[in-house]
Design a protein around this motif. Structure first.
Motif, PDB file in Angstrom:
ATOM      1  N   GLY A 192      -8.190   7.050 -16.168  1.00 44.02           N
ATOM      2  CA  GLY A 192      -8.585   6.831 -17.561  1.00 44.02           C
ATOM      3  C   GLY A 192      -7.684   5.768 -18.166  1.00 44.02           C
ATOM      4  N   LEU A 193      -8.138   5.172 -19.281  1.00 42.04           N
ATOM      5  CA  LEU A 193      -7.416   4.015 -19.805  1.00 42.04           C
ATOM      6  C   LEU A 193      -6.105   4.395 -20.476  1.00 42.04           C
ATOM      7  CD1 LEU A 193     -10.269   1.691 -21.008  1.00 42.04           C
ATOM      8  CD2 LEU A 193      -8.699   1.396 -19.074  1.00 42.04           C
ATOM      9  N   ARG A 194      -5.962   5.662 -20.851  1.00 45.16           N
ATOM     10  CA  ARG A 194      -4.720   6.033 -21.521  1.00 45.16           C
ATOM     11  C   ARG A 194      -3.541   6.087 -20.554  1.00 45.16           C
ATOM     12  NH1 ARG A 194      -6.599  10.845 -24.865  1.00 45.16           N
ATOM     13  NH2 ARG A 194      -8.609  10.176 -24.041  1.00 45.16           N
ATOM     14  N   LYS A 195      -3.855   6.287 -19.274  1.00 48.06           N
ATOM     15  CA  LYS A 195      -2.767   6.262 -18.285  1.00 48.06           C
ATOM     16  C   LYS A 195      -2.792   4.927 -17.562  1.00 48.06           C
ATOM     17  CE  LYS A 195      -2.945  11.183 -17.305  1.00 48.06           C
ATOM     18  NZ  LYS A 195      -3.661  12.021 -16.335  1.00 48.06           N
ATOM     19  N   PHE A 196      -2.506   3.866 -18.302  1.00 47.66           N
ATOM     20  CA  PHE A 196      -2.623   2.536 -17.729  1.00 47.66           C
ATOM     21  C   PHE A 196      -1.541   2.285 -16.681  1.00 47.66           C
ATOM     22  CE2 PHE A 196      -2.426  -2.094 -17.656  1.00 47.66           C
ATOM     23  CZ  PHE A 196      -3.768  -2.346 -17.441  1.00 47.66           C
ATOM     24  N   LEU A 197      -1.978   1.799 -15.529  1.00 50.44           N
ATOM     25  CA  LEU A 197      -1.024   1.500 -14.466  1.00 50.44           C
ATOM     26  C   LEU A 197      -0.307   0.195 -14.799  1.00 50.44           C
ATOM     27  CD1 LEU A 197      -3.408   2.126 -11.451  1.00 50.44           C
ATOM     28  CD2 LEU A 197      -1.353   3.481 -11.937  1.00 50.44           C
ATOM     29  N   SER A 198       1.016   0.214 -14.773  1.00 51.73           N
ATOM     30  CA  SER A 198       1.762  -1.019 -15.042  1.00 51.73           C
ATOM     31  C   SER A 198       1.487  -2.017 -13.922  1.00 51.73           C
ATOM     32  CB  SER A 198       3.255  -0.720 -15.097  1.00 51.73           C
ATOM     33  OG  SER A 198       3.701  -0.349 -13.806  1.00 51.73           O
ATOM     34  N   VAL A 199       1.716  -3.292 -14.223  1.00 47.09           N
ATOM     35  CA  VAL A 199       1.478  -4.316 -13.204  1.00 47.09           C
ATOM     36  C   VAL A 199       2.348  -4.053 -11.976  1.00 47.09           C
ATOM     37  CG1 VAL A 199       1.672  -6.775 -12.661  1.00 47.09           C
ATOM     38  CG2 VAL A 199       0.742  -6.059 -14.862  1.00 47.09           C
ATOM     39  N   GLY A 200       3.575  -3.598 -12.219  1.00 45.40           N
ATOM     40  CA  GLY A 200       4.483  -3.293 -11.108  1.00 45.40           C
ATOM     41  C   GLY A 200       3.912  -2.206 -10.203  1.00 45.40           C
ATOM     42  N   ARG A 201       3.368  -1.171 -10.834  1.00 41.95           N
ATOM     43  CA  ARG A 201       2.791  -0.055 -10.077  1.00 41.95           C
ATOM     44  C   ARG A 201       1.538  -0.527  -9.328  1.00 41.95           C
ATOM     45  NH1 ARG A 201       2.600   3.385  -7.195  1.00 41.95           N
ATOM     46  NH2 ARG A 201       1.597   5.412  -7.325  1.00 41.95           N
ATOM     47  N   GLN A 202       0.733  -1.349 -10.006  1.00 45.37           N
ATOM     48  CA  GLN A 202      -0.466  -1.914  -9.374  1.00 45.37           C
ATOM     49  C   GLN A 202      -0.082  -2.692  -8.119  1.00 45.37           C
ATOM     50  OE1 GLN A 202      -2.865  -4.292 -11.997  1.00 45.37           O
ATOM     51  NE2 GLN A 202      -2.880  -2.767 -13.618  1.00 45.37           N
ATOM     52  N   GLN A 203       0.969  -3.510  -8.302  1.00 48.95           N
ATOM     53  CA  GLN A 203       1.474  -4.352  -7.216  1.00 48.95           C
ATOM     54  C   GLN A 203       1.862  -3.497  -5.999  1.00 48.95           C
ATOM     55  OE1 GLN A 203       1.693  -7.554  -8.311  1.00 48.95           O
ATOM     56  NE2 GLN A 203       2.135  -8.404  -6.303  1.00 48.95           N
ATOM     57  N   GLU A 204       2.581  -2.442  -6.295  1.00 51.12           N
ATOM     58  CA  GLU A 204       3.048  -1.536  -5.246  1.00 51.12           C
ATOM     59  C   GLU A 204       1.871  -0.976  -4.435  1.00 51.12           C
ATOM     60  OE1 GLU A 204       6.339   0.721  -7.369  1.00 51.12           O
ATOM     61  OE2 GLU A 204       5.330   2.288  -6.169  1.00 51.12           O
ATOM     62  N   ILE A 205       0.879  -0.489  -5.184  1.00 50.14           N
ATOM     63  CA  ILE A 205      -0.290   0.125  -4.539  1.00 50.14           C
ATOM     64  C   ILE A 205      -1.023  -0.917  -3.695  1.00 50.14           C
ATOM     65  CG2 ILE A 205      -2.543   1.193  -4.968  1.00 50.14           C
ATOM     66  CD1 ILE A 205      -1.209   2.314  -7.603  1.00 50.14           C
ATOM     67  N   ALA A 206      -1.258  -2.078  -4.311  1.00 49.00           N
ATOM     68  CA  ALA A 206      -2.009  -3.121  -3.606  1.00 49.00           C
ATOM     69  C   ALA A 206      -1.289  -3.542  -2.333  1.00 49.00           C
ATOM     70  CB  ALA A 206      -2.237  -4.318  -4.524  1.00 49.00           C
ATOM     71  N   GLU A 207       0.049  -3.718  -2.449  1.00 47.19           N
ATOM     72  CA  GLU A 207       0.801  -4.171  -1.276  1.00 47.19           C
ATOM     73  C   GLU A 207       0.771  -3.138  -0.151  1.00 47.19           C
ATOM     74  OE1 GLU A 207       4.503  -5.526  -2.936  1.00 47.19           O
ATOM     75  OE2 GLU A 207       3.539  -7.414  -3.564  1.00 47.19           O
ATOM     76  N   ARG A 208       0.779  -1.871  -0.551  1.00 41.30           N
ATOM     77  CA  ARG A 208       0.739  -0.823   0.467  1.00 41.30           C
ATOM     78  C   ARG A 208      -0.548  -0.942   1.311  1.00 41.30           C
ATOM     79  NH1 ARG A 208       1.139   4.080  -2.437  1.00 41.30           N
ATOM     80  NH2 ARG A 208      -0.889   4.934  -1.926  1.00 41.30           N
ATOM     81  N   TYR A 209      -1.669  -1.173   0.633  1.00 38.46           N
ATOM     82  CA  TYR A 209      -2.930  -1.244   1.384  1.00 38.46           C
ATOM     83  C   TYR A 209      -3.124  -2.578   2.108  1.00 38.46           C
ATOM     84  CZ  TYR A 209      -4.179   3.249  -0.413  1.00 38.46           C
ATOM     85  OH  TYR A 209      -4.176   4.579  -0.675  1.00 38.46           O
ATOM     86  N   VAL A 210      -2.622  -3.662   1.520  1.00 38.94           N
ATOM     87  CA  VAL A 210      -2.683  -4.948   2.212  1.00 38.94           C
ATOM     88  C   VAL A 210      -1.964  -4.814   3.554  1.00 38.94           C
ATOM     89  CG1 VAL A 210      -1.776  -7.310   2.176  1.00 38.94           C
ATOM     90  CG2 VAL A 210      -2.961  -6.401   0.166  1.00 38.94           C
ATOM     91  N   GLU A 211      -0.846  -4.116   3.503  1.00 48.09           N
ATOM     92  CA  GLU A 211      -0.047  -3.862   4.701  1.00 48.09           C
ATOM     93  C   GLU A 211      -0.783  -2.925   5.675  1.00 48.09           C
ATOM     94  OE1 GLU A 211       3.334  -4.634   5.392  1.00 48.09           O
ATOM     95  OE2 GLU A 211       3.252  -3.428   7.232  1.00 48.09           O
ATOM     96  N   SER A 212      -1.195  -1.745   5.180  1.00 46.29           N
ATOM     97  CA  SER A 212      -1.713  -0.735   6.118  1.00 46.29           C
ATOM     98  C   SER A 212      -3.081  -1.110   6.676  1.00 46.29           C
ATOM     99  CB  SER A 212      -1.755   0.653   5.466  1.00 46.29           C
ATOM    100  OG  SER A 212      -2.733   0.675   4.445  1.00 46.29           O
ATOM    101  N   LEU A 213      -3.890  -1.804   5.903  1.00 42.57           N
ATOM    102  CA  LEU A 213      -5.210  -2.181   6.417  1.00 42.57           C
ATOM    103  C   LEU A 213      -5.221  -3.578   7.033  1.00 42.57           C
ATOM    104  CD1 LEU A 213      -7.580  -0.862   3.583  1.00 42.57           C
ATOM    105  CD2 LEU A 213      -6.985   0.255   5.725  1.00 42.57           C
ATOM    106  N   GLY A 214      -4.084  -4.275   6.934  1.00 44.96           N
ATOM    107  CA  GLY A 214      -4.023  -5.619   7.486  1.00 44.96           C
ATOM    108  C   GLY A 214      -4.954  -6.594   6.766  1.00 44.96           C
ATOM    109  N   ILE A 215      -4.928  -6.544   5.421  1.00 48.90           N
ATOM    110  CA  ILE A 215      -5.769  -7.465   4.646  1.00 48.90           C
ATOM    111  C   ILE A 215      -5.102  -8.842   4.645  1.00 48.90           C
ATOM    112  CG2 ILE A 215      -6.724  -7.968   2.365  1.00 48.90           C
ATOM    113  CD1 ILE A 215      -6.693  -4.916   1.836  1.00 48.90           C
ATOM    114  N   LYS A 216      -5.836  -9.832   5.134  1.00 51.49           N
ATOM    115  CA  LYS A 216      -5.244 -11.169   5.202  1.00 51.49           C
ATOM    116  C   LYS A 216      -5.454 -11.909   3.892  1.00 51.49           C
ATOM    117  CE  LYS A 216      -5.570 -11.447  10.174  1.00 51.49           C
ATOM    118  NZ  LYS A 216      -6.522 -10.310  10.317  1.00 51.49           N
ATOM    119  N   THR A 217      -4.353 -12.050   3.131  1.00 57.29           N
ATOM    120  CA  THR A 217      -4.414 -12.763   1.857  1.00 57.29           C
ATOM    121  C   THR A 217      -3.054 -13.396   1.614  1.00 57.29           C
ATOM    122  OG1 THR A 217      -4.672 -12.512  -0.538  1.00 57.29           O
ATOM    123  CG2 THR A 217      -3.853 -10.597   0.649  1.00 57.29           C
TER     124      THR A 217
END
Ligand code: ADP
Ligand code: MG
Length: 511
Positions: free
Chosen positions: A378-403
Motif C-alpha cells: 500500500g502507498l502508506r508504507k512507501f519503500l525508500s529508494v535505498g530499500r528498493q535498490q536492495e531488493i532489486a539488486e538481490r534479484y538481479v543477482e539471484s536470477l542473473g538479470i543482465k543489466t
C-alpha cells in the motif's frame, strides 16, 4: 439434404482457389507457397497452431494483404482484390472476429449500412425505410432468424449480433463466406444456432471457410480441413480422413506414437492443498473445473490455444470473477474478486503478454521489480529508494538479470532479461503460489533454461507453481502433474514424467 450427397472431391466445384501464395513480414515468412481450394457447398476448416498463418491466409484471400507472390482465382478467373470491399464486390464475404456493428442502430440499419460500405450512416435517413426493413427481413430469413428488424441491435445477444454480421456480410451475390473464429464468445446453444445457419447456407451452395481453435466444434461442422504449420500447407483432408490424433500431429508436426498413453502413478507432494478450487468457472470462458495446488509442486497446464489456459489463470488470480464454485486457501474458504485479494492471500501471477500487461517500459529495472511489492504494502508504507535498490539488486543477482544497473530503463533489456525482471517483481512479494502464463515465450533458449531452472528451484523451496506454456515439451519436463484442458474444460490429469504425446493423446480423444 441434397448437398450432402455431392461428391465433395469434384474439382469443378472449386469456387475460390489460391496457388503458391507467399507473404512475408519483416523477418517472418507468414505464408510460404500455399495452395488452397474452397468448394461450393462445403464448410472448410482452416486449422493450425498460433502463428501458423491462418489469419494471414484469410487476409490474403480477402484483399487485406495482397500476396507477395502467387495467384487467386474465383470461378477459375484470376482476381486481385485490393481491399475487403473489393473482395466483397466479387462475392467473397468476411466476418472478422471483432464484430464491428453499431449497437445504437437498428438491426435493419446495421445490415443496410454494411451492404453499402462506402456510404455511411448519414445517408440512412434518406432511404426508404419500408424497403430497408423488407430487404433486411429477407436476408435474415435466409439465416432462419425471425427478429424485429426495427429493434436496436444492442438489445440482442452476441449470437444474434453475429448472425446480423453474417447477414450484413452476405450480399445477394455472395458465393464465399469466411469467418475468423466466429464462436469464441458464444455459449453452447449459440454455437449450435450459428452452426445450423452455416449448414443451411452450405446446403444452399455457399462455400464457407472458417477458423476455430475448438476441436469438437470443428469436427461437428466441417466437411474438409486444411492444416497449416509455420506458414506452409501441411495438407488438405476430408474430415473422415483426419481423426483427432492425426489432426494434432499435423498441427504440431510430430507423430503421436501408439504406446504413448501409458503412465505410472502420480508422485504428488503430500499435505493439504495450498489452494483448492472446486467447480470454478465463468460462462463463455471456462466450464467449471476442480484444481488443487500443493506447496512445492509444479502443476503444468496442457492444452492447445483456446483450451482455456489463460482463462483459468485469470480466474484464479481474480482478473476475472468466477460465476460458480468455491475456493479454499489452506483449507479456509476465501473469495478472490480482484488481484488485490489474490496478492493478499499470497498469490502472484506473471501474465502472458509481457509487453502489454507486464513491464512498464518507462520505468527502471528497480521500479519494475518493486512494483507489486509496493502495491501489496500500500502507498502508506512507501519503500525508500535505498530499500528498493536492495531488493532489486538481490534479484538481479539471484536470477542473473543482465543489466548495466538497476536504474537502467527496463526497455533497454533483452526479452529474456525483461522476463526475469517480471519474475523478480512477483518473487519480491514473497508469494506462496505463483501463476506463470507463458513465462518463456519469445525468449532465447539459454534464458529459457535459466528461468525453468529457477522455477524448479523455487518449487523445491516450497512455492506452489501453476505453469502454463504452449510449448508442451516444457510443460511435461517441468510439471509434477499436468492438468489437461480442451475446449475450455478440464479433461484429465497426467502424472510427472508423462510424455508430450500422452497429453496430445488425451486432447485428441474427442468423444
Ligand atoms: P495465425 O492466424 O495462424 O495464428 P498469423 O497469420 O496471424 O497466424 O501469423 C503468421 C505469422 O506472421 C506469425 O509469425 C505472425 O507473427 C506473423 N504476422 C502476422 N501478421 C503480421 C504483421 N502484420 N506484421 C508482422 N508479422 C505478422
Ligand atoms: Mg489468427
Amino acid at each position: 439434404m441434397a448437398a450432402s450427397t455431392i461428391d465433395r472431391n469434384r474439382t469443378d466445384l472449386v469456387v475460390l482457389e489460391a496457388r503458391g501464395l507467399t507473404r512475408r513480414f519483416t523477418g517472418v515468412l507468414a505464408l510460404s507457397n500455399v495452395d488452397f481450394r474452397l468448394r461450393a457447398g462445403e464448410v472448410h476448416a482452416l486449422m493450425g497452431q498460433n502463428g501458423a498463418g491462418k489469419s494471414t491466409l484469410i487476409k490474403a484471400l480477402t484483399g487485406v494483404y495482397p500476396p507477395d507472390a502467387g495467384e487467386l482465382l474465383l470461378d477459375g478467373r484470376a482476381i486481385h482484390p485490393r481491399s475487403p470491399a473489393e473482395a466483397q464486390a466479387l462475392g467473397i464475404s468476411t466476418v472478422y472476429q471483432e464484430v464491428n456493428l453499431c449497437p445504437n442502430l437498428s438491426v435493419a440499419e446495421n445490415i443496410y449500412a454494411g451492404r453499402h460500405p462506402r456510404k455511411g450512416a448519414a445517408q440512412l435517413w434518406r432511404i426508404d425505410r419500408a424497403r430497408m426493413h423488407r430487404d433486411a427481413r429477407a436476408l435474415l430469413a435466409r439465416l432462419n432468424l425471425d427478429i424485429d428488424v426495427g429493434s436496436l441491435l444492442g438489445r440482442h445477444s452476441v449470437a444474434v449480433q453475429q448472425m446480423v454480421a453474417i447477414a450484413r456480410a452476405l450480399g445477394t451475390e455472395s458465393k464465399v463466406l469466411i469467418l475468423d473464429e466466429p464462436t469464441s464468445s458464444l455459449d453452447e446453444e449459440e454455437v449450435a444456432r450459428l452452426f445450423a445457419v452455416l449448414r443451411q447456407l452450405r446446403d444452399q451452395g455457399m462455400a464457407i471457410l472458417f477458423v476455430t481453435h475448438f476441436l469438437e466444434q470443428m469436427y461437428a461442422i466441417s466437411d474438409r480441413i486444411t492444416v497449416l504449420r509455420n506458414g506452409r500447407r501441411v495438407g488438405e483432408y476430408l474430415k473422415a480422413e483426419l481423426p483427432p490424433a492425426a489432426l494434432i500431429a499435423a498441427m504440431v508436426g510430430r507423430e503421436l506414437s501408439a504406446e504413448a498413453g501409458r503412465h505410472e502413478a502420480a508422485g504428488v507432494a503430500d499435505g493439504p492443498p495450498l489452494l483448492a478450487a472446486g467447480g470454478i468457472g465463468r460462462r463463455g470462458q471456462l466450464h467449471p473445473i476442480d484444481i488443487a495446488l500443493r506447496r512445492g509442486e509444479v502443476v503444468g497446464v496442457g492444452g492447445l490455444l483456446g483450451s482455456g489456459r489463460t482463462e483459468l489463470a485469470r480466474l484464479l488470480f481474480g482478473l476475472d470473477r468466477s460465476d460458480s464454485g468455491t475456493l479454499q486457501v489452506d483449507g479456509q474458504p476465501v473469495r478472490i474478486d480482484s488481484p488485490i485479494d489474490a496478492i493478499r492471500l499470497g498469490l502472484a501471477m506473471c501474465p502472458e503478454e509481457r509487453k502489454h500487461d507486464g513491464i512498464v517500459a518507462e520505468l527502471s529495472v528497480r521500479e519494475n521489480i518493486v512494483l507489486a511489492l509496493q502495491a501489496r504494502l500500500g502507498l502508506r508504507k512507501f519503500l525508500s529508494v535505498g530499500r528498493q535498490q536492495e531488493i532489486a539488486e538481490r534479484y538481479v543477482e539471484s536470477l542473473g538479470i543482465k543489466t548495466a544497473g538497476t536504474d537502467m530503463p527496463i526497455a533497454f533489456l533483452s526479452g529474456g532479461n525483461q522476463q526475469k525482471a517480471l519474475l523478480a517483481r512477483w518473487l519480491a512479494t514473497d508469494p506462496r503460489l505463483m501463476i506463470l502464463d507463458e513465462p518463456t515465450r519469445g525468449i532465447d533458449v539459454a534464458a529459457k533454461q535459466e528461468i525453468m531452472a529457477e522455477i524448479l528451484a523455487l518449487a523445491r523451496a516450497g512455492l506452489a507453481v501453476l505453469f502454463i506454456s504452449s510449448e508442451m515439451d516444457e510443460v511435461v519436463r517441468i510439471a509434477d502433474r499436468v492438468v489437461v484442458l480442451r475446449d475450455r474444460r478440464k479433461i484429465g490429469e497426467l502424472p510427472a514424467n508423462c510424455s508430450e504425446q500422452a497429453v496430445y493423446h488425451l486432447i485428441a480423444a474427442v468423444q
